[in-house]
Scaffold this active site. Structure first.
Site, PDB file in Angstrom:
ATOM      1  N   ALA A  71       0.836  -1.150   0.077  1.00 19.72           N
ATOM      2  CA  ALA A  71       0.001   0.153   0.009  1.00 19.72           C
ATOM      3  C   ALA A  71       1.027   1.178  -0.154  1.00 19.72           C
ATOM      4  O   ALA A  71       2.099   1.011   0.125  1.00 19.72           O
ATOM      5  CB  ALA A  71      -0.880  -0.173   1.088  1.00 19.72           C
ATOM      6  N   GLN A  73       1.082   3.597   2.044  1.00 16.43           N
ATOM      7  CA  GLN A  73       2.118   3.918   3.505  1.00 16.43           C
ATOM      8  C   GLN A  73       2.603   2.339   4.026  1.00 16.43           C
ATOM      9  O   GLN A  73       2.664   2.299   5.156  1.00 16.43           O
ATOM     10  CB  GLN A  73       0.897   4.536   4.343  1.00 16.43           C
ATOM     11  CG  GLN A  73       0.817   5.700   4.141  1.00 16.43           C
ATOM     12  CD  GLN A  73       1.993   6.649   4.404  1.00 16.43           C
ATOM     13  OE1 GLN A  73       2.949   6.273   5.165  1.00 16.43           O
ATOM     14  NE2 GLN A  73       2.040   7.782   3.751  1.00 16.43           N
ATOM     15  N   SER A  74       3.095   1.505   2.979  1.00 15.81           N
ATOM     16  CA  SER A  74       3.485   0.104   3.340  1.00 15.81           C
ATOM     17  C   SER A  74       4.806   0.421   4.225  1.00 15.81           C
ATOM     18  O   SER A  74       5.881   1.008   3.592  1.00 15.81           O
ATOM     19  CB  SER A  74       3.671  -0.717   2.032  1.00 15.81           C
ATOM     20  OG  SER A  74       4.531  -1.835   2.378  1.00 15.81           O
ATOM     21  N   ASN A  75       4.898  -0.093   5.267  1.00 11.42           N
ATOM     22  CA  ASN A  75       6.143  -0.186   6.003  1.00 11.42           C
ATOM     23  C   ASN A  75       7.150  -1.279   5.329  1.00 11.42           C
ATOM     24  O   ASN A  75       8.332  -0.949   5.329  1.00 11.42           O
ATOM     25  CB  ASN A  75       5.832  -0.504   7.598  1.00 11.42           C
ATOM     26  CG  ASN A  75       4.874   0.261   8.289  1.00 11.42           C
ATOM     27  OD1 ASN A  75       5.318   1.332   8.471  1.00 11.42           O
ATOM     28  ND2 ASN A  75       3.932  -0.353   8.622  1.00 11.42           N
ATOM     29  N   CYS A  77       7.427  -1.673   2.311  1.00 13.96           N
ATOM     30  CA  CYS A  77       8.056  -1.258   1.107  1.00 13.96           C
ATOM     31  C   CYS A  77       9.116  -0.294   1.650  1.00 13.96           C
ATOM     32  O   CYS A  77       9.993  -0.404   1.112  1.00 13.96           O
ATOM     33  CB  CYS A  77       7.182  -0.627   0.385  1.00 13.96           C
ATOM     34  SG  CYS A  77       6.142  -1.480  -0.623  1.00 13.96           S
TER      35      CYS A  77
END
Ligand SMILES: *Cc1c(COP(=O)(O)O)cnc(C)c1O
Length: 320
Positions: A71, A73-75, A77
């Protein structure tokens, strides 16, 4: 336990701390916290542990580019982009949705860390990811594909070792409570728990999926982690405890309950949860304590999985 190839960049062991003021405020069991928000890599989080194993595999394959998806706001990524930078690899992130108007939170950090961003409509993400991978392969970029949340057997095995770490810190909690999403963290903890005859209960609070589906994913993943670690373990359905009562308005949606959890942890312990994962699991923990789910003399360990940069995401700052 059988050891897998692993790079060492996480700050381990992460601290274990008591939460006396939160415990007292809730009048409940003894609450403790395992600080995997402090794993060290570009603001840390649970994906850093998984990436130690995934990066070792990528190196063994001679990879030059990491590709993963998540997403906005993916942590996961953000931590993948940081690991790529640290080992001199390129990184391509396939993010679902639309480019946000402002760069903030994890998405800002992805760019600071030098990742290339490709956008995909949510329904199309698997096809897009495959397309990006194939193009990179044909272009000679030697890509290595990391699944959503880093949750394959190699990535998830990190949490079997994390359970070993917890036990070696002398902790024997009656309960371990944490947010569960792609299931890798929970699968690893279940395997580590079996391996070391941990007698407490391992309870995943689902942040986006109904219980049955998630429990099934965790069980299958735990079995493959067991194989990967060459451990002959009797892992069963009843070892996988999932609670989906705290999905609220859905993945990534911060409502009043999550907000209360963020405030309570912050104001009693000076601890920062995140709006997407630990906020939901923290709200679940608080609600379970209030409803008398735990015994008064239980030791309950909240496993903080990170995610705090999302506090500074434009979508959440106005809700906090
Ligand atoms: C990814 C993530 C989780 C969920 O972990 P899974 O292994 O995907 O279940 C929990 N908390 C944070 C902060 C995360 O980034």
């Amino acid at each position: 336990m059988y050891t897998l190839p692993r790079l060492r960049f996480a700050h381990l062991p992460t601290p274990v701390e008591t939460m006396p003021r939160l415990s007292e405020f809730l009048g409940g069991p003894q609450l403790w916290v395992k600080r995997d928000d402090l794993t060290g890599l570009a603001f840390g989080g649970n994906k850093t542990r998984k990436l130690e194993f995934l990066l070792a595999e990528a190196q063994a394959h001679g990879a030059r580019t990491l590709i993963t998806a998540g997403a906005v706001q993916s942590n996961h990524c953000r931590q993948t982009a940081a690991a790529a930078a640290r080992y001199g690899l390129d990184c391509i992130l396939v993010l679902t949705g639309e480019p946000p108007e402002q760069n903030s939170g994890n998405f800002l950090l992805d760019q600071l860390l030098g990742a290339d961003i490709v956008w995909s409509p949510p329904a199309d993400r698997d096809r897009k990811l495959e397309e990006v991978f194939n193009t990179a392969w044909q272009g000679g970029m030697r890509p290595y594909l990391i699944p959503y949340g880093g949750s394959n057997a190699v990535g998830a095995s990190a949490y079997a070792f994390a359970m070993e770490e917890l036990l070696s810190q002398g902790m024997r909690p009656d309960w371990v409570v944490f947010p569960s999403s792609s299931g890798g963290t929970q699968a690893g903890l279940v395997v580590g728990g079996k391996q070391y005859a941990f007698s407490g209960k391992i309870l995943g609070i689902s942040v986006d999926k109904p219980k049955e589906g998630l429990a099934d994913t965790v069980l299958r993943l735990a079995l493959s982690v067991g194989e990967c670690l060459k451990a002959k373990l009797d892992i069963r359905e009843q070892d996988v405890l999932v609670n989906d009562d705290f999905l609220g308005a859905g993945y990534g949606v911060m409502g009043p309950v999550e907000r209360e959890a963020l405030q309570l942890f912050a104001r009693t312990e000076g601890l920062l949860l995140d709006p997407v994962y630990t906020g939901k699991a923290g709200a679940g923990l608080i609600s379970l304590v209030r409803s008398g789910y735990f015994r008064k003399d239980d030791v309950v360990l909240f496993w903080h999985t990170g995610g705090t940069p999302a506090l500074f995401a434009e979508a959440y700052t106005r809700l906090i």
